[in-house]
Design an enzyme around this catalytic site. Structure first.
Site, PDB file in Angstrom:
ATOM      1  N   LYS A   1      41.377  50.186  -8.605  1.00  0.00           N
ATOM      2  CA  LYS A   1      40.220  49.320  -8.893  1.00  0.00           C
ATOM      3  C   LYS A   1      38.926  50.121  -8.862  1.00  0.00           C
ATOM      4  O   LYS A   1      38.127  50.070  -9.802  1.00  0.00           O
ATOM      5  CB  LYS A   1      40.114  48.175  -7.857  1.00  0.00           C
TER       6      LYS A   1
ATOM      7  N   ARG B   1      38.903  37.947  -2.883  1.00  0.00           N
ATOM      8  CA  ARG B   1      40.172  38.405  -2.315  1.00  0.00           C
ATOM      9  C   ARG B   1      40.938  37.279  -1.636  1.00  0.00           C
ATOM     10  O   ARG B   1      42.001  37.520  -1.084  1.00  0.00           O
ATOM     11  CB  ARG B   1      39.843  39.440  -1.256  1.00  0.00           C
TER      12      ARG B   1
ATOM     13  N   ARG C   1      44.141  60.448  -1.416  1.00  0.00           N
ATOM     14  CA  ARG C   1      42.830  59.978  -1.892  1.00  0.00           C
ATOM     15  C   ARG C   1      41.678  60.670  -1.162  1.00  0.00           C
ATOM     16  O   ARG C   1      41.701  60.895   0.026  1.00  0.00           O
ATOM     17  CB  ARG C   1      42.704  58.474  -1.695  1.00  0.00           C
TER      18      ARG C   1
ATOM     19  N   ARG D   1      39.289  58.183   3.923  1.00  0.00           N
ATOM     20  CA  ARG D   1      38.991  56.896   4.557  1.00  0.00           C
ATOM     21  C   ARG D   1      39.838  56.671   5.804  1.00  0.00           C
ATOM     22  O   ARG D   1      41.020  56.956   5.805  1.00  0.00           O
ATOM     23  CB  ARG D   1      39.254  55.767   3.546  1.00  0.00           C
TER      24      ARG D   1
ATOM     25  N   ARG E   1      47.516  46.615   5.097  1.00  0.00           N
ATOM     26  CA  ARG E   1      46.678  46.176   3.965  1.00  0.00           C
ATOM     27  C   ARG E   1      47.534  45.592   2.850  1.00  0.00           C
ATOM     28  O   ARG E   1      47.134  44.628   2.204  1.00  0.00           O
ATOM     29  CB  ARG E   1      45.844  47.360   3.453  1.00  0.00           C
TER      30      ARG E   1
END
Ligand code: AP5
Ligand code: MG
Ligand code: ZN
Length: 212
Positions: A11, A86, A125, A157, A168
């Site tokens: 996203k 969400r 990431r 992160r 998550r």
């Protein structure tokens, strides 16, 4: 436009590219929370508690920050929502918010990636504070550890640890995936395969926008 999809679907990656191409702002509730955590605001302290556990920040707080953000002048010609709404209550509130300004959601891009692929992706990431996202293998920066756009130092992160990613994903399946049916009922959903190369997904989304 809304970008929907599990954590790590792409996203943020797509939103940053589309924002440059379409010249409309990229609004990521996750980025807003992380900026607040970094600068130590009250909102940041509250949000961190939920984010570190892979849970969602309560709806009233999240809706409030979106409402504030949409008041900015740069949102007049549209915007790309990344990670909001969400939950069903967020989606309903968002519809009401837009309706007040005679606006409505035009397109919901649902980026599909299987859970197994996500866990692998997250470990590689790298993020920049400016909103750009990289991957050490799939999408590396030109200079290792530095952002191509702003030269900022890339970071990992806190919530990309495997245990948190698993939480998550659970949260996504329970609370966020029902939004696909919510927007399908309004005939707004474009399903895209998030396992394809990044630029192919971008093209698919731009073609759908042109048709609208
Ligand atoms: P948020 O920051 O929104 O995180 P998320 O939804 O979990 O999604 P990610 O940012 O992890 O993934 P992404 O889809 O943006 O993927 P990316 O482009 O980075 O939210 C964080 C937290 O904040 C939430 O857990 C929650 O606590 C809270 N929060 C936020 N919004 C909220 C809301 N509305 N309500 C309540 N709480 C909220 O890509 C991932 C990696 O894959 C990158 O390394 C990238 O380079 C790579 N990649 C991308 N595309 C491809 C591709 N096609 N092929 C190969 N690799 C790719
Ligand atoms: Mg993101
Ligand atoms: Zn940057």
């Amino acid at each position: 436009m809304i970008l929907l999809g599990p954590p790590g679907a792409g996203k943020g990656t797509q939103a940053a590219i589309l924002s440059q191409t379409l010249k409309i702002p990229h609004i990521s509730t996750g980025d807003i929370f992380r900026a607040n955590i970094k600068s130590g605001t009250e909102l940041g302290v509250i949000a961190k508690r939920y984010i570190d556990e892979g849970k969602l920040v309560p709806d009233d707080i999240t809706i409030g920050i979106v409402e504030d953000r949409l008041k900015s002048d740069d949102c007049i010609n549209g915007f790309i929502m990344d990670g909001f709404p969400r939950t069903i209550p967020q989606a309903e509130m968002f519809d009401q918010m837009l309706d007040k300004h005679q606006k409505a959601v035009e397109l919901v891009v649902n980026i599909q990636v299987p859970d197994e692929a996500i866990i692998k992706r997250m470990s590689g990431r790298r993020m920049c504070a400016c909103g750009r996202t990289y991957h050490v293998e799939n999408n590396p920066p030109q200079k290792e550890g530095l952002c191509d756009t702003c030269g900022g130092t890339l970071y990992i992160r806190d919530d990309d640890r495997e245990e948190t990613v698993i939480e998550r994903l659970k949260t996504y399946h329970q609370q966020t995936s029902p939004l696909v049916a919510y927007y399908e009922a309004k005939k707004l959903v474009l399903n895209v395969d998030g396992m394809k190369p990044i630029d192919e997904t971008t093209k698919e989304i731009l073609t759908a926008i042109e048709k609208k």
